[in-house]
Design a protein around this motif. Sequence first.
Motif, PDB file in Angstrom:
ATOM      1  N   LEU A 178      10.402 -40.765   7.940  1.00 22.94           N
ATOM      2  CA  LEU A 178      11.399 -41.405   7.079  1.00 22.94           C
ATOM      3  C   LEU A 178      12.751 -41.499   7.790  1.00 22.94           C
ATOM      4  CD1 LEU A 178      10.774 -39.987   3.478  1.00 22.94           C
ATOM      5  CD2 LEU A 178      10.646 -42.368   4.222  1.00 22.94           C
ATOM      6  N   THR A 179      13.089 -40.436   8.533  1.00 24.19           N
ATOM      7  CA  THR A 179      14.341 -40.466   9.292  1.00 24.19           C
ATOM      8  C   THR A 179      14.307 -41.579  10.333  1.00 24.19           C
ATOM      9  OG1 THR A 179      14.461 -38.073   9.010  1.00 24.19           O
ATOM     10  CG2 THR A 179      15.938 -39.041  10.635  1.00 24.19           C
ATOM     11  N   GLU A 190      12.303 -40.677  -0.499  1.00 24.92           N
ATOM     12  CA  GLU A 190      12.979 -39.411  -0.252  1.00 24.92           C
ATOM     13  C   GLU A 190      13.191 -38.663  -1.569  1.00 24.92           C
ATOM     14  OE1 GLU A 190      16.728 -40.090   1.600  1.00 24.92           O
ATOM     15  OE2 GLU A 190      17.334 -38.023   1.279  1.00 24.92           O
ATOM     16  N   THR A 246      20.918 -33.121   5.981  1.00 24.17           N
ATOM     17  CA  THR A 246      19.497 -33.029   5.668  1.00 24.17           C
ATOM     18  C   THR A 246      18.759 -34.321   6.033  1.00 24.17           C
ATOM     19  OG1 THR A 246      20.134 -31.674   3.799  1.00 24.17           O
ATOM     20  CG2 THR A 246      17.888 -32.436   3.838  1.00 24.17           C
ATOM     21  N   LYS A 247      17.624 -34.180   6.689  1.00 27.03           N
ATOM     22  CA  LYS A 247      16.762 -35.338   7.002  1.00 27.03           C
ATOM     23  C   LYS A 247      15.962 -35.713   5.769  1.00 27.03           C
ATOM     24  CE  LYS A 247      15.676 -34.369  11.855  1.00 27.03           C
ATOM     25  NZ  LYS A 247      14.566 -33.867  12.701  1.00 27.03           N
ATOM     26  N   PRO A 248      15.699 -36.954   5.452  1.00 32.60           N
ATOM     27  CA  PRO A 248      16.244 -38.105   6.180  1.00 32.60           C
ATOM     28  C   PRO A 248      17.666 -38.383   5.728  1.00 32.60           C
ATOM     29  CG  PRO A 248      14.663 -38.772   4.481  1.00 32.60           C
ATOM     30  CD  PRO A 248      14.785 -37.295   4.390  1.00 32.60           C
ATOM     31  N   PHE A 249      18.553 -38.614   6.684  1.00 37.08           N
ATOM     32  CA  PHE A 249      19.966 -38.783   6.337  1.00 37.08           C
ATOM     33  C   PHE A 249      20.360 -40.246   6.404  1.00 37.08           C
ATOM     34  CE2 PHE A 249      19.354 -37.557  10.744  1.00 37.08           C
ATOM     35  CZ  PHE A 249      19.942 -38.612  11.421  1.00 37.08           C
ATOM     36  N   ASN A 250      21.426 -40.542   5.731  1.00 32.70           N
ATOM     37  CA  ASN A 250      22.038 -41.850   5.834  1.00 32.70           C
ATOM     38  C   ASN A 250      22.869 -41.829   7.115  1.00 32.70           C
ATOM     39  OD1 ASN A 250      23.835 -43.996   5.689  1.00 32.70           O
ATOM     40  ND2 ASN A 250      24.019 -43.859   3.455  1.00 32.70           N
ATOM     41  N   PRO A 251      22.553 -42.689   8.114  1.00 33.79           N
ATOM     42  CA  PRO A 251      23.261 -42.625   9.401  1.00 33.79           C
ATOM     43  C   PRO A 251      24.769 -42.792   9.240  1.00 33.79           C
ATOM     44  CG  PRO A 251      21.363 -44.069   9.552  1.00 33.79           C
ATOM     45  CD  PRO A 251      21.505 -43.709   8.112  1.00 33.79           C
ATOM     46  N   HIS A 252      25.173 -43.571   8.232  1.00 32.44           N
ATOM     47  CA  HIS A 252      26.612 -43.774   8.041  1.00 32.44           C
ATOM     48  C   HIS A 252      27.293 -42.508   7.528  1.00 32.44           C
ATOM     49  CE1 HIS A 252      26.431 -48.018   8.984  1.00 32.44           C
ATOM     50  NE2 HIS A 252      25.268 -48.036   8.318  1.00 32.44           N
ATOM     51  N   ARG A 286      14.708 -44.863   8.648  1.00 34.11           N
ATOM     52  CA  ARG A 286      16.088 -45.075   8.201  1.00 34.11           C
ATOM     53  C   ARG A 286      16.963 -45.518   9.381  1.00 34.11           C
ATOM     54  NH1 ARG A 286      19.844 -46.543   6.815  1.00 34.11           N
ATOM     55  NH2 ARG A 286      21.363 -46.023   5.197  1.00 34.11           N
ATOM     56  N   LEU A 287      16.729 -44.897  10.554  1.00 28.70           N
ATOM     57  CA  LEU A 287      17.503 -45.269  11.739  1.00 28.70           C
ATOM     58  C   LEU A 287      17.101 -46.667  12.230  1.00 28.70           C
ATOM     59  CD1 LEU A 287      17.517 -41.829  13.582  1.00 28.70           C
ATOM     60  CD2 LEU A 287      19.556 -43.124  12.958  1.00 28.70           C
ATOM     61  N   LYS A 341       9.304 -36.307   6.349  1.00 30.07           N
ATOM     62  CA  LYS A 341      10.734 -36.572   6.495  1.00 30.07           C
ATOM     63  C   LYS A 341      11.069 -37.104   7.884  1.00 30.07           C
ATOM     64  CE  LYS A 341      12.695 -33.591   2.978  1.00 30.07           C
ATOM     65  NZ  LYS A 341      13.363 -32.326   2.719  1.00 30.07           N
TER      66      LYS A 341
END
Lengths: 432, 237
Positions: A238-239, A265, B100-106, A242-243, A235
Amino acid sequence: MLLMLIGVGIVHVASLYAYQHALNREMGLANETRLADRLLTIRRSVMRVVPGERESVAHEVSGGPVEAHWSATEHARSGGPGMALWEGLRQRLVVTSGDLLDEDIVIGANRKSEADPHFVLVSLRLPDQSWVNITLFAPEAKPQTGHGTVLSTTLMALGVLLVSMLVIRWMTTPLQRFAHAARTLYHGTDRAEVPETGPREFRDVARAFNEMQGRIRQLIATRVQTLAAVSHDLKTPLTRMRLRAETLTDRAAATGLIRDIEDMERMLEQTLTHLRGDRKDEEMRTLDLAALLTTLVNEAIDRGARATIIAGSSAILDGRPLALKRAFGNLIDNAVKYGGDVTVAIADTGSEIRTEIADTGPGIPEARLEEMLQPFTRLDPSRNPDLGGFGLGLSIAKEIMEGHGGRIALSNRPGGGLLVLAVLPKHASAQR
Amino acid sequence: MPAILIVDDDRDIRTLLAAFLAANGYTAQTAQDGAEMQEKLSRTSFDLAILDRMLPGTDGLALCRQIRQSSTMPIIMLTARGEDEDRIAGLETGADDYVTKPFNPHELLARIRAILRRAGHSGAQTAPESLIRAYHFEGWNLSLERRELVNPEGVMVDLSTGEYDLLVAFLESPNRILSRDHLLEAARSQPEAIFDRAIDVQVSRLRKKIEPGEASPPLIRTVRGAGYLFVPKVTRL
């Protein structure tokens, strides 16, 4: 239990019969021996004295059912009704006396009178060829089996039956506990320990069973921990991805990348959910299934799906809210993904809540309906590579429904499309 | 510009998230552990903190408790585990939200906005607004710690994120006309843009879940041309 009862009953009756038989035989033998001794004692007493005194001695030793006389000839004549019964006595006399032969003993009726079934005359020859004649009051031909015996043995049998029922219960209760423990082994985190009580053998088995249970739980726990660790480690990258996707100037590439990240995910989540099974550690709550399904359907509509919900004002049941939301979420997502127009209908049957999720898609070939509920089963993955997922949605839903004491069934609708029926009991008490 | 402190042991996530927040109108500073966090807190005043749940040494929950002892600064917890008990533990420790990770930054951005708006609305540091644990109205109970709505019969009624945010906005300001714009802002924790009409849809969905039926007076009244008004008396717990 029933089988054991019948078995014990048969053994009991058989042994009772054998016992009674042996007892009768034994009692007959004892009587015979006693009678033979008495007769021989009389014969010896008469034999010891001079012939002049013999008749008076014979008279003296008489008494009770026995009356003895001395004479030069035998008074008894052999034969007559029921004489077979006395064969045993004759043999006993021969064996016990040592000097009497078969022809020295005459048993039968008095030759001077009519045969009377109540009396029997035994004539025993003395060494000087004179005879002692002993009249016996003959017992009934048959030994009496009174009602007392039948009654007492029946009472005894009932007693034995009662005791054996208790014993059987005592012995089978641990077995039932084993069955229960084995059945609930995978459900829930509270250990279903088998109490180590009962007979020694059961205690041994219980201990072994509990140890095995402990090892299995340990194994599952280790596996889940390992996967949780792996998923945690996945995760983090993946985070980051995503960033990083947010920093890309090529928006088309970013969108594709973001979709891939979200797919990965979801797969991680599904795998973890599947491994955990239905989380019995989530608190049981009284909840409104209609509200929960309304949320899910509205969310599907907001994502652009064509979905409708048909529900009464409420459908209240006891359940684990997050688990149920996950289960129905999977079912509705599937219907939206494969099925076009989706209709969710809820009905309260009094003891159960039945939810039907119908779609207008191609359905599933009849032969593969059952199989679709198994983990990692996908319907022709090559045909729809875009649809994602890897065959865990339905099996997770099934596990959760069953964890609630409910069930799930797939069928094809007559007019085309798949129908998923999920039935949940309303009360926790109805669950096993 | 609101100032945000990010505490995470992963260097890339710290810097990437700081850059993302900076690009969206916030000043962001980072800390890699509890010690650095305390040091930054002592030098600068922040409007909000984002704490990773799993940190080497003192973990996120403990840090959250440490902050709560001296401050009502809004806190968002980040976790790699989506477990419900984790979320509840976080919220009960005093965190305002949980991502919760991974999150949507928006989505994170929307939640930051919603929390800051709520904190600003109540006068942040003075009123203990963020210490409200639950609202009570007409026999209903909305727990902010567990994000749960329970009806007068004790039955849990599920709400979508949008409906929940909307209901919280109503409960914060009962008996006041709330404009569509205000409600739109309140329901923004969803990343998808919600336009004006959608607020009406959200309100009607919320009504279906909490209003008893045609016979009884509505809990939420539509004020023509102005917006909506939440009628019942609200108790804060």
